[in-house]
Design an enzyme around this catalytic site. Structure first.
Site, PDB file in Angstrom:
ATOM      1  N   HIS A   1       0.850  -1.712   0.033  1.00 25.42           N
ATOM      2  CA  HIS A   1       0.119  -0.415  -0.013  1.00 25.42           C
ATOM      3  C   HIS A   1       0.394   0.770   0.412  1.00 25.42           C
ATOM      4  CE1 HIS A   1      -3.233  -2.876   2.128  1.00 25.42           C
ATOM      5  NE2 HIS A   1      -3.803  -2.184   1.193  1.00 25.42           N
TER       6      HIS A   1
ATOM      7  N   SER B   1       0.452  -8.835   0.964  1.00 27.74           N
ATOM      8  CA  SER B   1      -1.720  -8.731   1.603  1.00 27.74           C
ATOM      9  C   SER B   1      -1.959  -8.774   3.188  1.00 27.74           C
ATOM     10  CB  SER B   1      -2.166 -10.048   0.569  1.00 27.74           C
ATOM     11  OG  SER B   1      -3.427 -10.231   1.493  1.00 27.74           O
TER      12      SER B   1
ATOM     13  N   GLN C   1      -9.378  -6.226 -10.886  1.00 30.01           N
ATOM     14  CA  GLN C   1      -9.619  -4.616 -10.910  1.00 30.01           C
ATOM     15  C   GLN C   1      -9.002  -3.824 -11.107  1.00 30.01           C
ATOM     16  OE1 GLN C   1     -10.388  -4.730  -5.881  1.00 30.01           O
ATOM     17  NE2 GLN C   1      -8.459  -3.467  -6.678  1.00 30.01           N
TER      18      GLN C   1
HETATM   19  P1  AMP Z   1      -6.477  -3.379  -0.309  1.00 35.24           P
HETATM   20  O1  AMP Z   1      -6.242  -2.797   1.303  1.00 35.24           O
HETATM   21  O2  AMP Z   1      -6.201  -4.961  -0.036  1.00 35.24           O
HETATM   22  O3  AMP Z   1      -7.961  -3.566  -0.801  1.00 35.24           O
HETATM   23  O4  AMP Z   1      -6.044  -2.664  -1.779  1.00 35.24           O
HETATM   24  C1  AMP Z   1      -5.412  -1.441  -1.710  1.00 35.24           C
HETATM   25  C2  AMP Z   1      -4.666  -1.396  -2.931  1.00 35.24           C
HETATM   26  O5  AMP Z   1      -3.278  -1.541  -2.880  1.00 35.24           O
HETATM   27  C3  AMP Z   1      -5.169  -2.194  -4.069  1.00 35.24           C
HETATM   28  O6  AMP Z   1      -4.873  -0.976  -5.450  1.00 35.24           O
HETATM   29  C4  AMP Z   1      -4.406  -3.022  -4.125  1.00 35.24           C
HETATM   30  O7  AMP Z   1      -4.329  -3.874  -5.797  1.00 35.24           O
HETATM   31  C5  AMP Z   1      -3.219  -2.948  -3.549  1.00 35.24           C
HETATM   32  N1  AMP Z   1      -2.096  -3.846  -3.101  1.00 35.24           N
HETATM   33  C6  AMP Z   1      -2.287  -4.091  -1.941  1.00 35.24           C
HETATM   34  N2  AMP Z   1      -0.817  -5.334  -2.071  1.00 35.24           N
HETATM   35  C7  AMP Z   1       0.321  -4.796  -2.679  1.00 35.24           C
HETATM   36  C8  AMP Z   1       1.338  -5.247  -2.975  1.00 35.24           C
HETATM   37  N3  AMP Z   1       1.891  -6.774  -2.622  1.00 35.24           N
HETATM   38  N4  AMP Z   1       1.393  -4.354  -3.875  1.00 35.24           N
HETATM   39  C9  AMP Z   1       1.129  -3.294  -4.504  1.00 35.24           C
HETATM   40  N5  AMP Z   1      -0.017  -3.123  -4.221  1.00 35.24           N
HETATM   41  C10 AMP Z   1      -0.690  -3.390  -3.271  1.00 35.24           C
END
Ligand code: AMP
Length: 294
Positions: free
Chosen positions: A32, A182, A150
């Site tokens: 993030h 994640s 997404q």
């Molecule tokens: P989330 O909080 O899981 O909904 O993710 C929010 C944003 O962060 C989304 O655009 C995800 O694709 C991005 N994101 C989550 N994990 C990663 C990662 N390991 N590397 C890059 N972006 C990420």
């Protein structure tokens, strides 16, 4: 600063020459934060929304357990010179828990892979992202390639609904073992973290075939790694064209028409999804499909 209400947000919008939004569900990690850093390069003010969106979870998924730590998230965001928007559920969904009447159909790309396993997921994602766009009115929004399907659907939504917003994508951030970061990794025990490496290993096994113009072999190689790892239940492995998310080969989901022709020199994703214990994980890699192979 943490913004909760709309008047404060309007003031931020007024003060910003250019504003970038990074939509998240919180429990922020380095993945993030890489999006926040990229957003800082694209606009003079950056706002990170932290909202665990109920409409993108199906009954029985982890909405209740999803990790929440707003104070810690805000400290990390503020350290990078950005702000947080943490709306209440009632600000986003005034009639909640009654479902909204007017919703967004996320289209064809939402009916396969993640959308097949989680049929209501992308409608919920589009609903919340559209609302965040309308409330924050950013010039730029940054999304991770980690959620490649997404990202594709959001780009389509921006095009089809004429949002005047530049969508920027950021590469996947991994830990030193190769595991894609994640928020859900918090659910994994130490042995499960080892088992979860099957996802990145599956991509490594498949990607050379995809780069060599063999999507079917790529998917089979990835699928085999998932299937052969104890503690891992494979959901799918798939190769898709990166532009329109047209499947080139799929394992684990049946009845998905695959594209026979593929533009020479275009890009493709190899994607995997699997459960490790009760935790569902996704990962992917992006590669240039070779010229002349289809
Ligand atoms: P989330 O909080 O899981 O909904 O993710 C929010 C944003 O962060 C989304 O655009 C995800 O694709 C991005 N994101 C989550 N994990 C990663 C990662 N390991 N590397 C890059 N972006 C990420």
């Amino acid at each position: 600063m943490i913004y909760h209400d709309l008047n404060e947000l309007t003031e931020l919008r007024r003060q910003s020459r250019t504003l970038a939004l990074v939509p998240t569900m919180g429990a922020l990690h380095e993945g993030h934060l890489s999006l926040v850093r990229l957003a800082k390069e694209k606009a003079d003010r950056v706002i990170v929304s932290v909202f665990v969106n109920p409409t993108q979870f199906a009954p029985g998924e982890d909405y209740e357990q999803y990790p929440r730590d707003l104070e810690k998230d805000a400290a990390a965001v503020e350290a990078l010179g950005a702000d947080v928007f943490a709306p209440s559920v009632s600000l986003i969904y005034p009639d909640y828990p009654k479902p909204a009447q007017v919703t967004i159909d996320p289209g064809e790309a939402a009916r396969i892979l993640e959308g097949k396993t989680r049929p209501t997921h992308f409608a919920g994602v589009c609903q919340v992202v559209a609302k965040l766009f309308n409330l924050v009115r950013p010039d730029v929004a940054v999304f991770g390639q980690k959620d490649a399907q997404q990202l594709t659907i959001i780009k389509q939504m921006v095009k089809d609904l004429s949002y005047p917003i530049d969508i920027v994508s950021a590469p996947i951030v991994r830990d030193e073992t190769g595991l894609a970061l994640s928020s859900r990794n918090q659910y994994l025990s130490q042995p499960q973290r080892q088992q979860a490496l099957a996802l990145s290993k599956a991509l490594a096994a498949g990607e050379k075939f995809l780069e060599g113009g063999q999507p079917q072999q790529a998917v089979e190689a990835a699928w085999k790694v998932l299937e052969n790892t104890t503690g891992v239940v494979a959901d799918y492995a798939a190769a898709v064209d990166a532009q329109g998310f047209q499947p080139l080969a799929v394992a684990g989901q049946s009845g998905i028409p695959v594209s026979e022709s593929f533009p020479a020199g275009a890009a493709a994703y190899l994607l995997v999804a699997a459960k490790v214990g009760s935790t569902r994980l996704i990962d992917n890699t992006y590669c240039q499909y070779p010229a002349g192979k289809a």
